[in-house]
Structure formats: C-alpha cells, structure tokens
Motif scaffolding. Sequence first.
Motif, PDB file in Angstrom:
ATOM      1  N   GLN C  94      47.239 -73.107 -86.458  1.00 26.23           N
ATOM      2  CA  GLN C  94      45.923 -73.363 -85.868  1.00 26.23           C
ATOM      3  C   GLN C  94      45.936 -74.476 -84.824  1.00 26.23           C
ATOM      4  O   GLN C  94      45.077 -74.509 -83.958  1.00 26.23           O
ATOM      5  CB  GLN C  94      44.930 -73.752 -86.984  1.00 26.23           C
ATOM      6  CG  GLN C  94      44.661 -72.623 -87.953  1.00 26.23           C
ATOM      7  CD  GLN C  94      43.622 -71.650 -87.417  1.00 26.23           C
ATOM      8  OE1 GLN C  94      42.439 -71.927 -87.425  1.00 26.23           O
ATOM      9  NE2 GLN C  94      44.054 -70.508 -86.924  1.00 26.23           N
TER      10      GLN C  94
ATOM     11  N   THR D  45      40.317 -76.705 -85.528  1.00 21.95           N
ATOM     12  CA  THR D  45      40.194 -75.887 -84.320  1.00 21.95           C
ATOM     13  C   THR D  45      39.387 -74.623 -84.574  1.00 21.95           C
ATOM     14  O   THR D  45      38.563 -74.232 -83.767  1.00 21.95           O
ATOM     15  CB  THR D  45      41.585 -75.487 -83.781  1.00 21.95           C
ATOM     16  OG1 THR D  45      42.241 -74.683 -84.777  1.00 21.95           O
ATOM     17  CG2 THR D  45      42.424 -76.712 -83.481  1.00 21.95           C
ATOM     18  N   SER D  46      39.633 -73.969 -85.717  1.00 20.63           N
ATOM     19  CA  SER D  46      38.991 -72.683 -85.993  1.00 20.63           C
ATOM     20  C   SER D  46      38.913 -72.486 -87.499  1.00 20.63           C
ATOM     21  O   SER D  46      39.871 -72.780 -88.218  1.00 20.63           O
ATOM     22  CB  SER D  46      39.834 -71.562 -85.365  1.00 20.63           C
ATOM     23  OG  SER D  46      39.531 -70.336 -85.987  1.00 20.63           O
ATOM     24  N   CYS D  50      41.482 -73.375 -90.582  1.00 22.68           N
ATOM     25  CA  CYS D  50      41.172 -74.790 -90.771  1.00 22.68           C
ATOM     26  C   CYS D  50      39.970 -74.903 -91.711  1.00 22.68           C
ATOM     27  O   CYS D  50      39.124 -74.004 -91.750  1.00 22.68           O
ATOM     28  CB  CYS D  50      40.790 -75.453 -89.443  1.00 22.68           C
ATOM     29  SG  CYS D  50      42.134 -75.577 -88.256  1.00 22.68           S
ATOM     30  N   GLU D  53      35.567 -76.425 -88.159  1.00 24.06           N
ATOM     31  CA  GLU D  53      35.760 -76.628 -86.722  1.00 24.06           C
ATOM     32  C   GLU D  53      35.114 -77.965 -86.394  1.00 24.06           C
ATOM     33  O   GLU D  53      34.012 -78.250 -86.867  1.00 24.06           O
ATOM     34  CB  GLU D  53      35.111 -75.492 -85.924  1.00 24.06           C
ATOM     35  CG  GLU D  53      35.761 -74.163 -86.239  1.00 24.06           C
ATOM     36  CD  GLU D  53      35.243 -72.985 -85.417  1.00 24.06           C
ATOM     37  OE1 GLU D  53      34.469 -73.198 -84.469  1.00 24.06           O
ATOM     38  OE2 GLU D  53      35.634 -71.844 -85.745  1.00 24.06           O
ATOM     39  N   ALA D 162      28.852 -71.152 -82.171  1.00 28.35           N
ATOM     40  CA  ALA D 162      30.311 -71.270 -82.115  1.00 28.35           C
ATOM     41  C   ALA D 162      30.882 -70.183 -81.218  1.00 28.35           C
ATOM     42  O   ALA D 162      30.357 -69.071 -81.171  1.00 28.35           O
ATOM     43  CB  ALA D 162      30.917 -71.142 -83.498  1.00 28.35           C
ATOM     44  N   PRO D 196      36.553 -77.474 -79.646  1.00 26.35           N
ATOM     45  CA  PRO D 196      37.302 -77.862 -80.847  1.00 26.35           C
ATOM     46  C   PRO D 196      38.815 -77.661 -80.808  1.00 26.35           C
ATOM     47  O   PRO D 196      39.510 -78.216 -81.653  1.00 26.35           O
ATOM     48  CB  PRO D 196      36.680 -76.981 -81.938  1.00 26.35           C
ATOM     49  CG  PRO D 196      36.029 -75.843 -81.234  1.00 26.35           C
ATOM     50  CD  PRO D 196      35.625 -76.357 -79.884  1.00 26.35           C
ATOM     51  N   ASN D 250      31.654 -75.005 -78.847  1.00 25.25           N
ATOM     52  CA  ASN D 250      30.604 -74.973 -79.876  1.00 25.25           C
ATOM     53  C   ASN D 250      29.499 -75.924 -79.442  1.00 25.25           C
ATOM     54  O   ASN D 250      29.751 -76.879 -78.701  1.00 25.25           O
ATOM     55  CB  ASN D 250      31.145 -75.453 -81.231  1.00 25.25           C
ATOM     56  CG  ASN D 250      32.080 -74.455 -81.892  1.00 25.25           C
ATOM     57  OD1 ASN D 250      32.495 -73.492 -81.278  1.00 25.25           O
ATOM     58  ND2 ASN D 250      32.397 -74.717 -83.167  1.00 25.25           N
TER      59      ASN D 250
END
Lengths: 298, 298, 298, 298
Positions: C94, D45-46, D50, D53, D162, D196, D250
């Motif tokens: 990620q 990040t995502s 993760c 975010e 997002a 992000p 986002n």
Amino acid sequence: MEVNGVEVEETFAEAFPIKVSRILITAATKYWAKVAAQEATGFGTSVIMCPAEAGIERFANWNETPDGRPGYYIQICNFSYKDLEDQVLKRLGQCVLTAPTTAVFNGLLEAKKQFDTGYKLKFFGDGMESETQILDRKMYSIPIMEGDFLIEESIGAVEGVAGGNFFIFGDSQMSALNAAQSAVEAINKVEGTITPFPGGIVASGSKPGANKYTFLKATANEKYCPSIKDKVEGSMIPKDVNAVYEIVINGLDTDVVSEAIETGVKAAVTLPGIKKISAGNYGGNLGPHQFYLKEILK
Amino acid sequence: MEVNGVEVEETFAEAFPIKVSRILITAATKYWAKVAAQEATGFGTSVIMCPAEAGIERFANWNETPDGRPGYYIQICNFSYKDLEDQVLKRLGQCVLTAPTTAVFNGLLEAKKQFDTGYKLKFFGDGMESETQILDRKMYSIPIMEGDFLIEESIGAVEGVAGGNFFIFGDSQMSALNAAQSAVEAINKVEGTITPFPGGIVASGSKPGANKYTFLKATANEKYCPSIKDKVEGSMIPKDVNAVYEIVINGLDTDVVSEAIETGVKAAVTLPGIKKISAGNYGGNLGPHQFYLKEILK
Amino acid sequence: MEVNGVEVEETFAEAFPIKVSRILITAATKYWAKVAAQEATGFGTSVIMCPAEAGIERFANWNETPDGRPGYYIQICNFSYKDLEDQVLKRLGQCVLTAPTTAVFNGLLEAKKQFDTGYKLKFFGDGMESETQILDRKMYSIPIMEGDFLIEESIGAVEGVAGGNFFIFGDSQMSALNAAQSAVEAINKVEGTITPFPGGIVASGSKPGANKYTFLKATANEKYCPSIKDKVEGSMIPKDVNAVYEIVINGLDTDVVSEAIETGVKAAVTLPGIKKISAGNYGGNLGPHQFYLKEILK
Amino acid sequence: MEVNGVEVEETFAEAFPIKVSRILITAATKYWAKVAAQEATGFGTSVIMCPAEAGIERFANWNETPDGRPGYYIQICNFSYKDLEDQVLKRLGQCVLTAPTTAVFNGLLEAKKQFDTGYKLKFFGDGMESETQILDRKMYSIPIMEGDFLIEESIGAVEGVAGGNFFIFGDSQMSALNAAQSAVEAINKVEGTITPFPGGIVASGSKPGANKYTFLKATANEKYCPSIKDKVEGSMIPKDVNAVYEIVINGLDTDVVSEAIETGVKAAVTLPGIKKISAGNYGGNLGPHQFYLKEILK
C-alpha cells in the motif's frame, strides 16, 4: 563508451586552480549547523560576479567533530589568497558568528597557508573574550547574547581545483533535472568536493566571451541550448534531447574532483530519459586540469 | 506589560531607512524556487560586512504568480540605490539565471524607482534572446542549456526599513532558541518583511562601536551577554535568564515591520521558558524609526 | 558516573525480543525514497495500539544499493512472524508499490526466515508481470502506471530487540527536546537500529498497567512527570528538572542497540541544560535484555 | 478541451462517500507539529489494506489556532463511523500523545457526529489528569514526561468524499512525476482536502478486481500502463506518453474536492512535457460522486 546504457562522449572537463579554505561548522543540532552553512556559502556560485565560490561539502557526524556535535564542512574559494582570506573573515563573521549555537573549526589543519581568522574575530568580544582549548585546538571564546561563541584561531587554505564538470542530456527538462539532482546528492558524499551552483546545478552553462556582445566576459553556450538547436550552426544538441544541465565541481585536489565526476555520472544515468553525458572544455587552452570522462568512468 | 504571562519591557526598537528591491522567483516546483531564493539571498545578513542584506519574504501560491507556478518573493537591501542595483544584477545573474527552471518577475511594479536588470541580463543571450510577454509584463526570453530563462525587464525598488527588532530572553538557551525559531516562522507569513540573519535569528547582537577595540564598527553588546552578567556593570540579564536572541526585521514600510514584531513576539511567548521580551535601540539618536513594544502589542 | 559533566544514573534499560523485517527501498532521488519510507513506517510507534512498530533505519548510498540508486533501509517489527509478515505485505503493497519510482530489496538476505512478499505482490500485475534479476537477486517486474515496479522475491526477518531506551532530563522542556532530537539524529547513523516513535522521541513514556484505571495496559509513568512532581510520592524528578524525554530503540540485535544508546547519550549531553541521563526498566522481571548505562558508557 | 495547451480528456472522476474526522495538531514549532501529523497519518493510503486513509490537510497559522501555536490539520477517513472512531483513538493515542510538545483540537466543531476521543485518552493520566479550557473548548490536561498533554474532549466527523482523482500523462516519467508533485503541493493549499497516497501521488493506479487473478480486490490498471502499451488491447497510452501518475483526493465535501482537482490540474500543466490530463472512473456504476473535468476546468 556507455555507462548503464547511456552514451558518454569522448571528451574532457577542463578545470582551473583556485585557492580553497575548508571550515567545519558545528551546532547544537543538524538543522542549525545547516542554517549557518547555507548562509555562509550563499551568493557564491561563480567568481565571475560573486565575491567567492562557496558550498557545503558534507555532513560531519557527532563522533568526528572536536566538540562532539553535528557539523558541516564548507569550502570557500577565490583566485588569490588575499581575496579568499577577506571572504573567509566576512562570511564567518557575518553568517556564522551571528548564527545560533555554532562553533567554528579549522578544516585544513595541515595546510601550510593558515589565516588568523579566529584571532581577528575575537575582537568582537571587545575585551571580554578569552582563550580556551578543545582537544588540542587553540580556540577563542567570545561572549555573545546566546552564550559563548567558540572559534579556532586559524583557518587553513590550499590550492585546489575549480570548474570540474560534466553535462547531462535529457529527453525532457525534468529527466535531465532530476538526474542532475541525484548526481549532486551523490557527490555530497564525496569528501573534499563542493558543487557551488544553486542546488549544485547550472541551468545556464556559459562560454567565455561572446559572439555578439563582446563587452561580456561570459555568455550563453549556444551550441548546448536546446531551444535554438535548429538555428545554431554546429549545435551539439541531439534530436531527442530537450534539456542539458551542467554540474560544476570544485575540490581540494584533482583526485577528489575525479571521484565526484565518477560518482555524479553514475548516479545521473540511473534516471530514466538520460540520453548522453558530456563535459565542458575550452580546447585545453585555458585550464591546466583535464578530466577525461573515458578514463574516469572506465 | 505582559503578553501571555511574559514581561514586555517598556522600550522601543530603533530602525533605519534602507533601499529595498523585491523580486518574485518562480520555478517548476516549490523546491527549485526555494533553492534559487536561498542562493540569491545568502551572504546577506548585514551590510556591515556583507555586500547586501537579503532574505526570503514569503511563498507565492500558484494562483498569484504571473506564470501560474509556485514562487518566492525575496528582498535585497542596500543603503544606496546604486549599490542596490549592482547587487540585484549580480545576485539575479549569478544565483537565479543559473538555477534550474526559474523565472524572475518584478515584485514592486508600482515603485517609481525601476532598475533595468532584466534588460541588462538579456545580453547573456548573446544575440539569441527575444522579447515576450506574460500577462502584461514585458519579459526577455534567453536561451540557456535547460531551455529558456524568462526575466521581466524591470525590477522595482523603494525606501524601506532596516533593523526593526526585538529580543527574546529564555531560562535556557534552547528555550530562547526555539522561541526565536517559532517567531521567525510566524513572521514568514507577514507580507513585505524579511528576517535577514541566519535562520532569521541573531545569536550575537551587537552595539555600535566598542569600549576597548575602538577600531571596530560593531562589537558584542556585553550588557546582554548572559555568560558575563556577573562581570559587566549594568548587565541587563535577569538572574533566571541564560540566553537572549534578537530577531532583526527589514521591510517595505513601518507598518509591515510593526506587524512582524507583533506576530513574532506573540509566537515567541507561546514557548515554555520565555522570561522577557525587549528590543534594541541607541537611545533614539541614530535611527528615525521607533517601534514601541507597548503600542505594538497593546 | 558522568558523561560530559552530566550525571548518568546507575540503572539499566530493559528490553524485549521482537521479530524484525528489514527492507531496502530505493528510488530515483533521495526525496522519493524518503517519501515511501515515511509512509510505510507511519502509524508504527508501539504495538500497544499500532499494527506494527516501524521506522527508517538509515540512508543507503548510491554505491551500496543493487540498482545504484539512493535508498533507505526501513525496519518493520511485530511480536509474531505471522503478524509481521502480514504487516510487511500490507505496508509494502500500500505504501511502496504505490509510491513514485521505488524498488524494493531484501534487507536481510541471510536470515533463515524469509517471507515471499515479492512473490505475493507480483499478482498485482494481473498476468502482465515478469521475472527479472538485479545482480544475483530474483526480482519481479510489475507494469504500473508510472512504468515498472521492481520487488525482490523474498523479505527476510530475524528475532531482534524492542524497547531499548534511555531518558533525558532537562532544565527546560526545550533543552530536553533539542537534546532528544540531536540524540535521534546521531542514532540514525547507527546501522541496524530504528527509533520508532514520532521524530524518534517519546514525550509520554508509560508504565505497564495502571494504579487507578486498571482496565488499561499502559498509563503515564507518573514518577517521571515533572508537572506533578510535588504531588507524587517517590517522584524521580530532581528539583532543577522540568522535562524528560525517552528515546526508544529497536534493533536487529543487542550489540547495535547498545551502540545506539551510547551514541544517543553522547549526542544528548552536548546540549546545554541537560541535567541527568537515566533509563527505564521494570525491575528486570519482564524483559530478558538489560542494557546497563554504566557499562555502555564507560 | 485544453488547459495551458494541454489536452484534457472529456471524462469524469468517480468518487465515493467516506467518513472523515478532522483534527488540528499544534506544537511548539512547525517542525514538531509536522512530525506528529506525519506519524499519525502514515500507513494510510487506501482502506484496501491500510487501517484508514489519512493525510495532512494544511498548515494552520499562529493566529488561527486556539493556543496561538503553529499547527497542521489532518484528516483520518474510514467507511464506517465505528472503524473511524477506533482509528482516531489509536492514531492520536499512539502518534500524537507520544509526540513532543503537541496539543490536539477538534477540527470539525460543528459536525453532528462527535467522538469522545479526548475523554477516552485522558485515562492515560491514571487519575492525575484534569479538566481545563482553551478559549471555549473543553480540554483535558494529562501529565506526561515532557510536561502536560492537552486534548479537546471531542473530535468531530462527517460524511465526506474519497477517491476524487485525475491522471497526469507525461512524455517522460520525470515530467509526469514533477508535475504530480507540483499538483500535490498546490492542492495542499486547498482547505478541506487531503491527498492520502505517498507524497500525495499514486504511481500504481488500480482497477477493481482482476482479469486473471480473480482472487484479488484490485490489480494494475493495464490500459494505463506505458511499458505494456503495445501488448494491451485498448491501451489508453498515447504514443508520446511514457508515464502516468494519478492524484487521489479525499475531502470534506464535493466542493472542496472539485476545487482541489482544478488547482492540481492547473499546477500540473505548467510543467514541461505534460501531454494529457484525464481521470479515473468505473463507468459511473460504483461511486455516486462524479467530477467532470470539463466543468471543473471551464
């Protein structure tokens, strides 16, 4: 010749002797050592119109400085020892003595030429200054508003090298620029060398003299200018090249300048879009030092 | 008087007229604009021994620059317009023309005094340069190795203010230093002002002349030196203070310098360990501008 | 015992075994390698509530990386190999695969434990990926929007050390903080170690369990809290101390953690206002590794 | 349609609702506020792999924070309020409470949804904590080793957006990358938005699901992968394009995400070598928010 698949032209960089002082600036933290080093070496790209050539050489770790604090080695360069001494005094007096938490040490202890810069700056103490010692170095301690400023009595100078260089040709401006940045960052690890131009890079490499405006000492090197490659006879810019950056290297001797050229070229060619590496010279007539890319990169 | 519980001395900062040029340097990214701005404003803390006083004023956002790129406003200062013009030419020619991806714009369009710096620098193009326009600004385009360098024809200058200042007294050196750093960072947001010393801070504030070494123009301000407070008659250092930093501010006019002093003091007193705020003056005899802390901070 | 005139308490740091993976992230320039390393090691201070402990170990120079580009070694730590493998996969997938210009290499080639993280991530290529080699390392090349992402097949892991530590006592918060910062910067040069807390520093060192809120695993270490030193029986805060920071060190083995403690303490005591160095332990009952300051600093 | 001479594809970015908390972290200096903000938003990040975010929204100036100190607004995002609250507690507890000199304030005072994160974190004080007030905000003061940690009782959350995005196509990887960097830096000035991914940039934009490895939730978006453009049917990569970067945004609502897209695209196209701007969508079937480039950039 190719390095990492990138063509290296069979040519050489032509360089000149210059007088170099080397100073170690320590501070409470890396940040403050950097702040002083940057201010002291600013407005110092080329002696054509700057009062000196100057740059940050490298970071000095805690365990290698006389006072156990982090530091940076800087170099200040000029053509005569007299002009150099003047610049060392002014730059240390105005940009390091005034900077938070700094101390100044001689970066060339064994040079024959030694300026008494610390001795001269102690007079700023107006009679309240004193002599002291760090390890076996003779220091002056000057009371100032933040506490005490410590400076070694002497600052050494040697005859070094100015104008070591190489050129990076890129398919786009950003390819060439990022390669130049990576080259400079790699050269930062080479002891004894500086890259005095902004961010270590020359965007506007010049030729000595002029074709048209003969009252100028240096003008654009039109054969290496991509935007006019179709208008200039003998342009050196290949079809697939849209930008060229020059890295200029000064150093304490030819060996370290050679190593910096090697290190920089090898870093540059890892970037995508680099088409060619070359170097700048004046046919070998002006500068006594010649750095042949083929030998350095073999 | 107190600000955030910190004593503010009833005194004033004494400041001087100076000539100021203001230049906008844009580049491809923030980083490269900063690199050029730093090099161009280096070795520029005080005209006592630097060729100019100079500093980065503030960041200029994408939507407020003529070419839509990020930039920094810088200021270059000197006592005469003649010396200022010379420094503007040299610093832009050596430190910005040579820096990657930069363009140069006039930061004082409406000033009566305008230097033809762009016109002079165009000769670097050796006949290959051309005129162009960005919005309604007259620019020169100079072919260089990275592409084309763009510079506006004129750079404006006005009579501004030098030497606005305040002092930060801390219980420890690090309290005072971190407060000084935060003050400088806050002042960076005040349009029209610079803090020309290293990192914006003076560690070694001086007095004019000397008590003992009368051949010097400026020496340590011994009444504000903590390490000798017990030896100096009339020391201004309170018992619980171990370090003092001075913030020196130059600016386009007295209003912005006032605002910078207010902003800086308010930022400084948020740090722990700050014992007192004061300012430096020469009894009002030398400088025509007087900044009273009590009025500014009321 | 004293180091540089600063008292060092006769005590020891108590530390624990933890599983550690070490990864080398390279990129086109230092900046982009740092960006990826920071994102991948974020939200990684303590396994109490973070999914892993993680940090940047050190910069890797051009001439020591398999692809000749600048890089950073990072470490990711967890109590079990299973949880560690999961975190290595997620963080590389990620935060590094997504980051500009990066490549990933195994930082522990000789470890017995090897995760097939590269093999798993290659499936992101959805059939367009391929095998390749850099030096003698087995790599996967995955087509992505910026070009190709290269990752080594395996990522090694070993049993290392977590929770090596020392405490810095300062006369003011800023004295202690700047000393802590300088300690962390010095430790950054110690191969094999990380300081996983924010900026490498713990502002809120904890004790296991609680006196009052027994539903918590860890609470404030009240004996080391300066603001309540007069209210807490058995406070360890001397009269002249107003702030304490803890440096927590993880590493590949006890030798490198010892070296990091030594390096960090020696850097910290060069700052003004440092009153004492100590370390945290639980009486030796919890952690099998004990780092005696007296031995390390002798 | 063209912006600054660069083709903009007639398409739209497709985005999704997400729950967003916004937190203001202040500290003694900008540096320490940034350190805490970076650690707290790392590994974010995502939500594909993760735990949240997250990103730094923007710098908050001295005169706009409740305690008069410099700060950063951060955003933490997750699909459910429950998961979001858990992440806010863990990230503030592990990465900000532990960070030097920080305080935490609610960045969404007027949101209906308020988490009692400050109330929960006060238990770290183990009975020594107390209530206090800054302006009209209810704060808890928790004694810690550096002094006292202050946190507001509640942290607000709203339904935001997002996956707002656009694509930058470059003639070389470095053209596209530097344009992406400049776009991200410009978006940093847009209140209410974050980017992000690492350094704000996605190097490996993905499609949902897979063609071949159907066990995966997301795989490489092969139609936008330059290195396989000749092998992939329906490749979207023009002949003169060698790299694509995606900027993912986002934000608190669709207006600020629109503004960020506009700002980012306008910054990106000032860089040399940018060939095209596009955006990513799934045909409009998945996300309820559609950002049409033509409307945003008109």
